[in-house]
Design a protein around this motif. Structure first.
Motif, mmCIF file in Angstrom:
data_model
loop_
_atom_site.group_PDB
_atom_site.id
_atom_site.type_symbol
_atom_site.label_atom_id
_atom_site.label_comp_id
_atom_site.label_asym_id
_atom_site.label_seq_id
_atom_site.Cartn_x
_atom_site.Cartn_y
_atom_site.Cartn_z
ATOM 1 N N MET A 85 3.344 -1.148 6.248
ATOM 2 C CA MET A 85 2.001 -1.059 5.759
ATOM 3 C C MET A 85 0.889 0.308 5.820
ATOM 4 N N ILE A 86 0.561 0.676 4.735
ATOM 5 C CA ILE A 86 0.151 2.026 4.121
ATOM 6 C C ILE A 86 -1.188 1.545 4.241
ATOM 7 N N PHE A 87 -1.807 2.613 5.201
ATOM 8 C CA PHE A 87 -3.059 3.240 5.159
ATOM 9 C C PHE A 87 -3.656 3.713 4.249
ATOM 10 N N LEU A 88 -4.233 3.524 3.798
ATOM 11 C CA LEU A 88 -4.909 4.904 2.649
ATOM 12 C C LEU A 88 -6.392 5.661 3.091
ATOM 13 N N LEU A 89 -7.073 6.835 3.932
ATOM 14 C CA LEU A 89 -8.199 6.768 4.449
ATOM 15 C C LEU A 89 -8.435 8.150 2.982
ATOM 16 N N HIS A 90 -9.446 7.713 3.334
ATOM 17 C CA HIS A 90 -10.078 9.604 2.312
ATOM 18 C C HIS A 90 -11.154 9.992 3.246
ATOM 19 N N GLY A 91 -11.525 11.283 2.579
ATOM 20 C CA GLY A 91 -11.989 12.209 3.079
ATOM 21 C C GLY A 91 -13.610 12.341 1.704
ATOM 22 N N GLN A 92 -13.988 13.339 2.397
ATOM 23 C CA GLN A 92 -15.343 13.407 2.034
ATOM 24 C C GLN A 92 -15.353 14.493 0.525
ATOM 25 N N PRO A 93 -15.349 14.797 0.201
ATOM 26 C CA PRO A 93 -16.504 13.606 -0.357
ATOM 27 C C PRO A 93 -16.306 12.510 -1.366
ATOM 28 N N SER A 94 -15.300 12.446 -1.265
ATOM 29 C CA SER A 94 -14.130 10.801 -1.933
ATOM 30 C C SER A 94 -14.037 9.525 -1.325
ATOM 31 N N TRP A 95 -14.131 8.574 -2.505
ATOM 32 C CA TRP A 95 -13.754 6.876 -1.959
ATOM 33 C C TRP A 95 -12.283 6.289 -1.856
ATOM 34 N N SER A 96 -12.975 5.227 -1.164
ATOM 35 C CA SER A 96 -11.306 4.731 -1.706
ATOM 36 C C SER A 96 -11.158 4.116 -2.996
ATOM 37 N N TYR A 97 -11.786 4.083 -4.191
ATOM 38 C CA TYR A 97 -11.742 4.164 -5.884
ATOM 39 C C TYR A 97 -10.624 5.397 -5.902
ATOM 40 N N LEU A 98 -10.876 6.195 -5.343
ATOM 41 C CA LEU A 98 -9.310 7.568 -5.350
ATOM 42 C C LEU A 98 -8.036 6.817 -5.217
ATOM 43 N N TYR A 99 -7.880 5.840 -4.738
ATOM 44 C CA TYR A 99 -6.677 5.182 -4.666
ATOM 45 C C TYR A 99 -6.207 4.311 -5.855
ATOM 46 N N ARG A 100 -7.352 4.002 -6.302
ATOM 47 C CA ARG A 100 -7.424 2.805 -7.843
ATOM 48 C C ARG A 100 -5.725 2.931 -8.391
ATOM 49 N N HIS A 101 -5.226 3.341 -8.470
ATOM 50 C CA HIS A 101 -4.041 3.924 -9.764
ATOM 51 C C HIS A 101 -2.472 4.190 -8.995
ATOM 52 N N MET A 102 -3.584 3.964 -7.192
ATOM 53 C CA MET A 102 -2.147 4.377 -6.587
ATOM 54 C C MET A 102 -1.309 2.762 -5.325
ATOM 55 N N ILE A 103 -3.035 2.187 -5.701
ATOM 56 C CA ILE A 103 -2.391 1.007 -5.034
ATOM 57 C C ILE A 103 -1.540 -0.297 -5.726
ATOM 58 N N PRO A 104 -1.619 -0.473 -6.502
ATOM 59 C CA PRO A 104 -1.140 -1.301 -8.284
ATOM 60 C C PRO A 104 0.621 -0.679 -7.280
ATOM 61 N N GLN A 105 1.266 -0.043 -7.665
ATOM 62 C CA GLN A 105 2.759 1.035 -7.549
ATOM 63 C C GLN A 105 2.981 0.668 -6.213
ATOM 64 N N LEU A 106 2.160 0.772 -4.944
ATOM 65 C CA LEU A 106 2.587 0.917 -3.735
ATOM 66 C C LEU A 106 3.002 -0.760 -3.424
#
Length: 61
Positions: A1-22
């Motif tokens: 299981m992988i948790f993708l946590l973001h910081g300021q000023p981004s949000w989870s949209y940042l990982y939209r290309h990584m999630i399908p690959q993972l």
């Protein structure tokens, strides 16, 4: 299981290309949109952004 946590000023949209690959690699992925970041609702008053307020909102939802 992988948790993708973001910081300021981004949000989870940042990982939209990584999630399908993972997921294709067989991982379970969790990427929460943290309260007040990105396009999530932002607390209007500082007292709304307290531990007790977050607990109360989770109980009601």
């Amino acid at each position: 299981m992988i948790f993708l946590l973001h910081g300021q000023p981004s949000w989870s949209y940042l990982y939209r290309h990584m999630i399908p690959q993972l997921i294709n690699e067989g991982y379970h992925v969790i990427a929460p949109d943290l309260i007040g970041f990105g396009k999530s609702d932002k607390p209007i008053q500082s007292r709304d952004h307290s531990y007790s307020a977050h607990v109360k909102s989770r109980i009601l939802n």
